[in-house]
Design an enzyme around this catalytic site. Structure first.
Site, short mmCIF file in Angstrom:
data_model
loop_
_atom_site.label_atom_id
_atom_site.label_comp_id
_atom_site.label_asym_id
_atom_site.label_seq_id
_atom_site.Cartn_x
_atom_site.Cartn_y
_atom_site.Cartn_z
N GLY A 397 0.88 -1.15 0.00
CA GLY A 397 0.00 0.00 0.00
C GLY A 397 0.92 1.21 0.00
N THR A 398 1.24 1.70 -1.16
CA THR A 398 2.38 2.61 -1.31
C THR A 398 2.06 3.70 -2.32
OG1 THR A 398 3.89 0.76 -0.86
CG2 THR A 398 4.85 2.67 -1.95
N VAL A 399 2.76 4.82 -2.24
CA VAL A 399 2.71 5.83 -3.30
C VAL A 399 4.13 6.10 -3.77
CG1 VAL A 399 0.58 6.89 -2.50
CG2 VAL A 399 2.76 7.78 -1.68
N SER A 416 5.29 5.10 2.27
CA SER A 416 4.22 4.14 2.49
C SER A 416 3.94 3.95 3.98
CB SER A 416 4.66 2.78 1.91
OG SER A 416 3.75 1.75 2.21
N MET A 479 5.15 0.98 -7.44
CA MET A 479 4.69 0.63 -6.10
C MET A 479 4.02 -0.74 -6.09
SD MET A 479 1.52 3.33 -6.22
CE MET A 479 2.49 4.47 -7.17
#
Length: 595
Positions: A397-399, A416, A479
């Protein structure tokens, strides 16, 4: 609520969204209609490409959400550089993608600093708190596996310290300027997109376990609907405190006290000393050469060396096995088989060796050498899929964001809170969740990732950078948990071997292989093309959509001699002699914007 003026252009975006929502206020919920049209074609080039590259010379931002990209671009237009814009973009992403990233998480940066003529690497990931021991976990009922969520999955947040450190080394602005777009937008609110609403759903159960999370992120116990206006005044308060008092507000001030109080209430072990001791570290990036380009990644405890090992296997072993990947091309089952088998070998070493180098010896130099890659060639059967040891497969769950400016600075920036909404634990009054990066620790006493106080866990976060002849070429990233390293290799091959432009590399179909189950997911069109043949070779193939394929962003710099500064001009305010070519993944909400 205080309505503060946003910079020109950015405010207009928010006002337009708000007015559009008001126009639809008569409906309780927007119900999308079924749409069954076929996709249109481009007029030239690769017809499947979703959009053109964004070309710009003064500055460009590429990330997974348009409002965040707009914030970074506005900072560039106000005279800030790529580092200033990166922090502004990241802060807005905290608000608009709260399920993925925020001040309760971690940051990694690879960046070209033009005035230093140097590629730098920043590790702003947090460490396990003082009381994080196997015995503490056992006392709380965790003897076999780390908890996936909850306070014991949280490590000390490193993001804010990372923002501060990078601005002080290479930026030109402070938190006062860079956090203003995010603070104002958090007060005024933003409209929830389809993709973000979908991601929010996954975190609803996790959020429901914490009353402060329910209050902050759920509406009548549910995620906000698509197109609904979402405000986070508590997060705005956090940004305002950082603007007024700097990073110490987070690590020694009122925010630190609130984090510790919430941790203690839930039986966690984060202390004021843990927060006060938080300090990002400058690292030496690791690298290998692939077909004339130098690929740079972060060192352990990230999965960066898996990218380099995979690239080495592809370069060294393909000719040994009588294969030419460029000639085979992405319509060949043999091409994909070879990539997947290389991934399995690299990830086997990743899960065997990776850990915090301050606590365990990671033989990086050996693992990323061409000589070591040559020893692995015999383990690839060109006609048959192998079965790796069942380990790994972290979620994500990352940007990711990339920024470049007129002075030649290029920033590859990822951060993240790990899984969807991280630990699910919200700090009351401050509007952010703590990460659950500690879930990637192990309770196996023989693991290099055995949990210990002040130790950094295995990290999936992975900014990438490409150079040639000592000069910066591309800031890029992808990501998505365990997809990141294998995704880096795929897009690099698209560009270096197959001749794709950065946007075409984004739009091309990808695979995602899961080491623990040996399942191979192919995006649907790729599955139709090569899936049956790969299944015949022994792969456990499944048709999938783009959700697990990672969200990619990239900025490629192409120099042009004819773009040199005009005689008699103000050279300090002229753009670099070349063109930035930016790309953004259609699998997310993102866009690349430039000027």
């Amino acid at each position: 609520m205080n309505h503060l003026r946003l910079p020109s252009g950015f405010a207009a975006t928010v006002v337009f969204l708000a007015s559009s929502l008001s126009a639809n206020a008569a409906t309780d919920k927007v119900q999308p209609k079924a749409f069954s049209a076929v996709s249109g074609d481009r007029t030239s080039g690769w017809l499947a490409q979703t959009r053109s590259e964004v070309l710009a010379r003064n500055g460009v931002v590429a990330t997974s959400q348009p409002l965040a990209a707009a914030a970074g671009l506005q900072i560039l237009k106000q005279g800030g550089n790529a580092f200033d814009a990166a922090v502004a973009t990241a802060a807005v992403l905290n608000l608009v993608e709260p399920e993925s990233a925020g001040v309760g998480g971690d940051v990694f940066v690879l960046a070209w600093v033009a005035r230093e003529n140097k590629l730098i690497a920043l590790n702003a990931s947090g460490r396990a708190p003082t009381g994080a021991t196997p015995q503490h976990l056992a006392d709380r009922g965790n003897t076999q596996h780390m908890p996936e969520h909850g306070i014991d999955s949280a490590t000390v947040p490193g993001a804010v310290d990372g923002w501060d450190v990078i601005l002080k080394r290479a930026g030109t602005m402070t938190f006062k300027e860079t956090l203003e777009p995010a603070a104002t937008l958090a007060e005024q609110g933003f409209a929830v997109t389809e993709r973000i609403h979908n991601d929010w759903i996954y975190g609803a159960t996790i959020l429901a376990a914490d009353p402060d999370s329910v209050k902050t992120y759920l509406v009548n116990g549910k995620p906000p609907e698509t197109y609904a206006l979402f405000r986070n005044p508590d997060l705005a308060h956090t940004f305002r405190m950082l603007q007024a008092r700097g990073r110490d507000a987070f690590y020694t001030g009122h925010i630190a006290q609130a984090i510790v109080a919430k941790s203690a209430k839930l039986g966690g072990t984060i202390t004021l000393g843990d927060l006060a001791a938080t300090a990002a570290t400058w690292e030496t990036p690791i690298t290998t050469r692939y077909h004339g380009y130098d690929v740079y990644e972060m060192p352990p405890s990230t999965q960066g060396f898996a990218v380099l090992e995979m690239m080495n296997i592809l370069e060294v072993c393909a000719p040994k096995l009588g294969m030419d990947l460029a000639k085979l091309g992405p319509r060949s089952p043999a091409y994909w088989h070879f990539l997947v088998e290389a991934k399995k070998l690299a990830y086997t070493d990743l899960y065997a060796f990776d850990g915090d180098p301050g606590f365990t010896n990671v033989p990086v130099a050996r693992l990323i050498s061409k000589e070591y890659a040559a020893t692995l060639c015999g383990r690839i059967d060109p006609a048959k899929a192998s079965t790796p040891e069942a380990k790994g497969d972290p979620v994500g769950g990352t940007v990711y964001l990339a920024v470049a400016d007129r002075w030649g600075n290029m920033v590859s920036f990822i951060y993240s809170i790990y899984d969807s909404f991280g630990s699910g634990v919200t700090v009351p009054g401050y509007g952010f969740v703590l990460n659950d990066r500690g879930a990637l620790f192990s309770l196996d006493p023989h693991s290099p990732n055995l949990i210990a106080p002040h130790k950094r866990p295995f990290h999936t976060l992975l900014p990438g950078f490409l150079m040639k002849d000592g000069q910066p070429v591309m800031a890029f990233g992808l990501m998505g948990g365990g997809q990141q390293a294998q995704g880096h290799a795929q897009v690099l091959l698209d560009m270096i071997d197959l001749g794709a432009n950065p946007q075409a590399a984004s739009d091309a179909a990808r695979f995602s292989h899961f080491q623990a189950t040996n399942e191979l997911d192919l995006e649907s069109n790729l599955y139709k093309l090569v899936g049956p043949r790969l299944r015949a070779m022994g792969h456990q193939v499944k048709s999938a959509n783009g959700e697990d394929m990672g969200g990619y962003q990239a900025i490629w710099y192409t120099p042009y001699a004819q773009y040199q500064t005009a005689p008699g001009s103000d050279s300090a305010n002229q753009p670099l002699p070349g063109v930035y070519r930016a790309a953004s993944d259609h699998r997310k909400d993102g866009e690349a914007v430039g000027w």
